[in-house]
Design an enzyme around this catalytic site. Structure first.
Site, mmCIF file in Angstrom:
data_model
loop_
_atom_site.group_PDB
_atom_site.id
_atom_site.type_symbol
_atom_site.label_atom_id
_atom_site.label_comp_id
_atom_site.label_asym_id
_atom_site.label_seq_id
_atom_site.Cartn_x
_atom_site.Cartn_y
_atom_site.Cartn_z
ATOM 1 C CG ASP A 1 -0.293 -0.425 2.503
ATOM 2 O OD1 ASP A 1 0.941 -0.392 2.572
ATOM 3 O OD2 ASP A 1 -1.017 -0.777 3.447
ATOM 4 C CG ASN B 1 -9.145 -1.612 11.808
ATOM 5 O OD1 ASN B 1 -8.139 -2.173 11.382
ATOM 6 N ND2 ASN B 1 -9.708 -0.584 11.203
ATOM 7 C CG HIS C 1 -6.069 -2.120 8.629
ATOM 8 N ND1 HIS C 1 -6.151 -1.171 9.636
ATOM 9 C CD2 HIS C 1 -4.809 -2.043 8.171
ATOM 10 C CE1 HIS C 1 -4.988 -0.565 9.767
ATOM 11 N NE2 HIS C 1 -4.147 -1.079 8.896
ATOM 12 C CD GLU D 1 -8.815 0.796 7.412
ATOM 13 O OE1 GLU D 1 -9.061 -0.036 8.309
ATOM 14 O OE2 GLU D 1 -7.943 1.685 7.526
HETATM 15 C C1 GLP Z 1 -0.853 0.366 8.569
HETATM 16 C C2 GLP Z 1 -0.565 -0.322 7.231
HETATM 17 C C3 GLP Z 1 -0.636 -1.832 7.342
HETATM 18 C C4 GLP Z 1 0.077 -2.241 8.615
HETATM 19 C C5 GLP Z 1 -0.726 -1.788 9.800
HETATM 20 C C6 GLP Z 1 -0.050 -2.021 11.128
HETATM 21 O O1 GLP Z 1 -1.883 1.284 8.492
HETATM 22 N N1 GLP Z 1 -1.422 0.087 6.155
HETATM 23 O O2 GLP Z 1 -0.066 -2.432 6.199
HETATM 24 O O3 GLP Z 1 0.182 -3.647 8.671
HETATM 25 O O4 GLP Z 1 -1.186 -0.462 9.655
HETATM 26 O O5 GLP Z 1 0.953 -1.107 11.403
HETATM 27 P P1 GLP Z 1 1.993 -1.307 12.569
HETATM 28 O O6 GLP Z 1 2.910 -2.403 12.137
HETATM 29 O O7 GLP Z 1 2.734 0.015 12.662
HETATM 30 O O8 GLP Z 1 1.243 -1.649 13.792
#
Ligand code: GLP
Length: 236
Positions: free
Chosen positions: A67, A130, A132, A137
């Site tokens: 992403d 959540n 995702h 989402e």
């Molecule tokens: C972000 C990204 C995801 C990621 C998630 C967790 O928003 N879009 O790809 O896996 O949130 O992030 P973190 O590893 O900082 O907890």
């Protein structure tokens, strides 16, 4: 689903790096799907060390990130392109042209680009509080391909820590690989660390397969391993 629980994120990250290294050493021209976020940072550091020590080479590897924010220039400190360059690509022997991130410009072709490269051999995933995955989402369709996505309020709040704690600075839209694109990967590993992921991991593993918890679809993937720490496994 295979679930591996580790004492802490250090051990889990090392295990994740070992899986990635074994994948590349078994198939030097592997196609990898890669995540950003705080979670994969230690895994990437381990990969950098392994590359510098000659235990793995990325010379023939292609990567496709999950992403990217919309509205941040690639050179912006918090763009995922900058994150990947800083945390991994600049420090390994990968050919920069072989590294890809989705964008508004290539979104319509991104899945085709992945297919043309041979498809994802290994998709590495983080997970949102959540449930995702990438920026898919809750409520999004399971058959989605790469698309523009409004970022959920909860995710904007979670990610504000990367933007001086200011939710107004967090982009409100992203381009993301779809659930179908993720599920098309031959193998998936998902990393999750800390208490903030406990409920999401419970829902992923024990909950119903529902679009309300995008990660729950992983129950249906034939080759998916969760590498999680004890805190994230707290409700299992
Ligand atoms: C972000 C990204 C995801 C990621 C998630 C967790 O928003 N879009 O790809 O896996 O949130 O992030 P973190 O590893 O900082 O907890």
């Amino acid at each position: 689903m295979i679930i591996k629980i580790f004492k802490n994120d250090e051990f889990a990250s090392r295990a994740a790096a070992d899986i990635i290294i074994a994948q590349i050493n078994g198939k030097p021209n592997s196609v990898l799907g890669l995540p950003t976020g705080g979670t994969p940072v230690k895994t990437y550091q381990t990969l950098i060390n392994a590359c510098n020590e000659g235990r793995v080479s990325f010379k023939n590897v292609k990567t496709f990130n999950l992403d990217e924010y919309i509205g941040l220039h690639p050179t912006h400190e918090q763009s995922y392109r900058n994150f990947m360059n800083t945390n991994l690509f600049n420090h390994i022997d990968i050919v920069m042209e072989n590294t890809h991130l989705p964008s508004e410009e290539n979104a319509a072709n991104y899945d085709e680009m992945i297919n043309a490269a041979g498809g994802l051999d290994l998709q590495v995933l983080g997970i949102g509080g959540n449930g995702h995955i990438a920026f898919n989402e809750p409520g999004g369709a399971f058959d989605s391909l790469t698309h523009k996505q409004a970022i959920a309020e909860a995710t904007i709040r979670d990610n504000a820590r990367f933007f001086d704690g200011d939710i107004d600075k967090v982009p409100k839209f992203a381009v993301t690989l779809g659930i179908k694109g993720i599920m098309n990967a031959r193998k998936i590993i998902l990393l999750a660390f800390g208490k903030g992921k406990t409920q999401a991991i419970y829902d992923t593993v024990r909950g119903q397969v529902t679009t309300n918890v995008p990660s729950s679809i992983l129950q249906l993937h034939p080759n998916c391993t969760l590498l999680i720490d004890e805190a994230a496994a707290g409700m299992l």
